[in-house]
Enzyme design. Sequence first.
Site, mmCIF file in Angstrom:
data_model
loop_
_atom_site.group_PDB
_atom_site.id
_atom_site.type_symbol
_atom_site.label_atom_id
_atom_site.label_comp_id
_atom_site.label_asym_id
_atom_site.label_seq_id
_atom_site.Cartn_x
_atom_site.Cartn_y
_atom_site.Cartn_z
ATOM 1 N N HIS A 225 3.726 -8.612 -8.363
ATOM 2 C CA HIS A 225 2.634 -8.171 -7.496
ATOM 3 C C HIS A 225 1.259 -8.588 -8.025
ATOM 4 O O HIS A 225 0.251 -8.078 -7.564
ATOM 5 C CB HIS A 225 2.686 -6.646 -7.318
ATOM 6 N N GLU B 76 -6.382 -3.792 -30.008
ATOM 7 C CA GLU B 76 -7.409 -3.124 -30.804
ATOM 8 C C GLU B 76 -7.589 -3.713 -32.201
ATOM 9 O O GLU B 76 -8.688 -3.646 -32.734
ATOM 10 C CB GLU B 76 -7.206 -1.604 -30.840
ATOM 11 N N GLU C 132 1.897 0.636 -25.453
ATOM 12 C CA GLU C 132 1.407 0.952 -26.799
ATOM 13 C C GLU C 132 1.399 -0.300 -27.681
ATOM 14 O O GLU C 132 0.461 -0.517 -28.454
ATOM 15 C CB GLU C 132 2.268 2.068 -27.406
ATOM 16 N N TRP D 186 -22.643 5.657 -36.793
ATOM 17 C CA TRP D 186 -22.296 4.699 -35.752
ATOM 18 C C TRP D 186 -23.365 4.866 -34.695
ATOM 19 O O TRP D 186 -23.506 5.943 -34.128
ATOM 20 C CB TRP D 186 -20.909 5.034 -35.204
ATOM 21 N N LYS E 128 -1.955 -1.866 -29.461
ATOM 22 C CA LYS E 128 -2.068 -2.175 -30.897
ATOM 23 C C LYS E 128 -2.608 -3.589 -31.073
ATOM 24 O O LYS E 128 -3.496 -3.833 -31.882
ATOM 25 C CB LYS E 128 -0.712 -2.051 -31.611
ATOM 26 N N ASN F 228 -23.593 14.499 -36.965
ATOM 27 C CA ASN F 228 -22.502 13.835 -36.228
ATOM 28 C C ASN F 228 -22.523 14.303 -34.798
ATOM 29 O O ASN F 228 -22.856 15.454 -34.534
ATOM 30 C CB ASN F 228 -21.153 14.286 -36.806
ATOM 31 N N GLY F 229 -22.099 13.442 -33.877
ATOM 32 C CA GLY F 229 -21.993 13.880 -32.487
ATOM 33 C C GLY F 229 -23.259 13.561 -31.721
ATOM 34 O O GLY F 229 -24.019 12.654 -32.084
ATOM 35 N N CYS G 10 -18.852 9.697 -36.660
ATOM 36 C CA CYS G 10 -19.172 9.120 -37.963
ATOM 37 C C CYS G 10 -18.713 10.103 -39.033
ATOM 38 O O CYS G 10 -17.945 10.995 -38.757
ATOM 39 C CB CYS G 10 -20.663 8.884 -38.048
ATOM 40 N N ARG H 55 -13.691 5.711 -40.414
ATOM 41 C CA ARG H 55 -14.082 6.196 -39.092
ATOM 42 C C ARG H 55 -14.927 5.174 -38.338
ATOM 43 O O ARG H 55 -15.149 5.323 -37.147
ATOM 44 C CB ARG H 55 -14.889 7.478 -39.246
ATOM 45 N N LYS I 49 -12.142 6.381 -35.331
ATOM 46 C CA LYS I 49 -10.874 7.106 -35.406
ATOM 47 C C LYS I 49 -10.842 8.290 -34.444
ATOM 48 O O LYS I 49 -9.840 8.542 -33.797
ATOM 49 C CB LYS I 49 -10.638 7.584 -36.842
HETATM 50 C C1 AGP Z 1 -5.155 4.344 -30.896
HETATM 51 O O1 AGP Z 1 -4.813 3.433 -31.864
HETATM 52 C C2 AGP Z 1 -6.557 4.776 -30.920
HETATM 53 N N1 AGP Z 1 -6.933 5.290 -32.171
HETATM 54 C C3 AGP Z 1 -6.936 5.667 -29.733
HETATM 55 O O2 AGP Z 1 -6.430 5.119 -28.554
HETATM 56 C C4 AGP Z 1 -6.507 7.147 -29.830
HETATM 57 O O3 AGP Z 1 -5.137 7.277 -29.657
HETATM 58 C C5 AGP Z 1 -7.282 7.949 -28.768
HETATM 59 O O4 AGP Z 1 -8.656 7.866 -29.041
HETATM 60 C C6 AGP Z 1 -6.855 9.401 -28.719
HETATM 61 O O5 AGP Z 1 -7.068 10.038 -29.940
HETATM 62 P P1 AGP Z 1 -6.454 11.459 -30.248
HETATM 63 O O6 AGP Z 1 -4.979 11.329 -30.273
HETATM 64 O O7 AGP Z 1 -7.045 11.841 -31.566
HETATM 65 O O8 AGP Z 1 -6.879 12.377 -29.134
#
Ligand code: AGP
Length: 620
Positions: free
Chosen positions: A516, A500, A493, A87, A497, A113-114, A2, A27, A615
């Site tokens: 397969h 997500e 990738e 969060w 995208k 946080n955390g 957060c 975030r 994030k």
């Molecule tokens: C990708 O769009 C996401 N934000 C997520 O998969 C991200 O790449 C992953 O959490 C790793 O984050 P980092 O590169 O900060 O370690």
Amino acid sequence: MCGIIGYVGYRRSQDVLFDGLRRLEYRGYDSAGLAWRENGRTECVRAIGNLDSLACALDAHSGTDDTSESAAVATATVSAGIAHTRWATHGGVTERNAHPHTDCSGRIRIVLNGIIENYLEVRESLAAGMIHCTSETDAEVVAQLISYYYDGDISAAVRSAVAVLSGHFAFVAMCDDDPHTLVGVRQECPLVVGMGDHELFVASSISAFVEHTRRVVVLHDGEMVVMRPSGLTVFDANALPRVPQETVVDWDEDRCEKDGFETFMLKEIHEQPSAIAETLRQARAPLAPRENHRLGLAQLCNVRRMIIVACGTSYHAALAGRMAIERWARVPVEVDVASEFRYREPIIEPGTLVLGVTQSGETADTLAAMRLARAQGATVVALTNAPGSQATRDADAVLFTRAGLEIGVAATKTFVAQVVLLCALALDLARARDALPADRLAELQRELDLLPDRVAHVTQSADSPMRQLAEQLVWSPFFLYLGRLSGLPVALEGALKLKEISYVPTDAYAAGEMKHGPIALLGRETPVVCVATEQAVLPKLLSNLSEVRARGARVLAIASEGCKQIGEHAEHVVYVPATDSLLQVVLAIIPLQLFAYHLARARGLNVDQPRNLAKTVTVE
Ligand code: AGP
């Protein structure tokens, strides 16, 4: 996960804090709150939902006060406060669980946080001493514990409390008895101090206060900062004061705004040419010895094997990097999902170099994998976009991407910057080990340097066709993405995208694997997105596409300019400039980023803050 921010200075703290929360919004959060000193007492307002709910709660709160008088008094004196976007981790999304948290007396408040891993244990000990928590959160436990140790000195109480706590967290505390002192603690979660003129900021991210100051002091793990209007004191992990080292971040204010784009994600897609150019510049720039954490020539020559650990998008960049390093430098590379690597008892032999790829430099699983490798004797290198992040401190050497701050939760510009830097590393390795002839090295370097212009071209040319396609396919219930060799990380990738930000079920596979199992998913009209940029296996891929079309599925292909055969196998083709197939990863991903973007927007979704995602994932 957060965002937290604290402020002490001459401005009206609730305004500074609220603006800071706005900048941390990306975030992800489900409640927010702030506490501030005003007219000799601490006010606290919390709200479930987004910051608009908090703004309403603040309005309602100020309606109960004489606000004009409050404002006049506050601007004339020192003002302090703390704020949080939360969060939910412990306990549900309720106002009681929202931050800031307070002890029973209401004297001490914190934003955290955390995660406090032993919070249940601490909570029980507190209960045994008749101190009962009223929320389900670990944050309240911290506030109560600080209060338990409090004996007139808030920083001493915080230090005693931290000695009891285990986990990865960062928090900021304030106390009514010493209302203009903030105490911040960093334990494996980010916390930075912003130095203004007669004012101080502390936050989980520089972006929270970058509009006010770019002078920052980064706290290290185990450190505590005590901030007063008169200045700050930083205590190291041994509780000894240390001289705070100030750095000036070169992210300007505009970089934290949308620059006229409708979303951060779109802005960041358009920033990819400069992210690549800056990253290449950084990779070549001579550095002062103090800043030079790069791998030296001797280390490059001695690498016998590499393991790359990463999560999510960074993992996909690592898959692309593996191909470049193996193909050009002939160094064997293994790529592993960091959360698997850390528990699979990996074998690390002498000469193994472990590379942690993480744009944030704070991803818990990647950090743990890097630490494990280091403990087993590997040379550990961090490849990150975040100076001062934990990964940079845990590693023997650091490779920086220079993508600038990425605010959209979906990684875009950091992905291309990672791929480019891994390709540059592959060329350095190839050069150091004489693995490629000089003219081939020079050719690849030239192609690498052309990427920023080519990326700009693809971004312009692919935008409109991808929007139209996305609008046509907006209600498709399922997508399958396919690729081979360097096309596979692009397919993975691109599919990530789409998943997500649009929440559409999507799968991605090596095209040769389709028969397969995944072929069972295909029906009439199923959209199949195919990355057909790898010439070496193009005939194989085309035969895979014949199998797709035989089931009545619709093919959308990304192909290299000049590829004639693809037209017969695909309903839609988007061409990207021809270059070395490994560098083409960077070009081929752009149409897929745009496709995911426009499809999510056509569904009316918030692409910058997709549901359930944050994030930076600083918890396991
Ligand atoms: C990708 O769009 C996401 N934000 C997520 O998969 C991200 O790449 C992953 O959490 C790793 O984050 P980092 O590169 O900060 O370690």
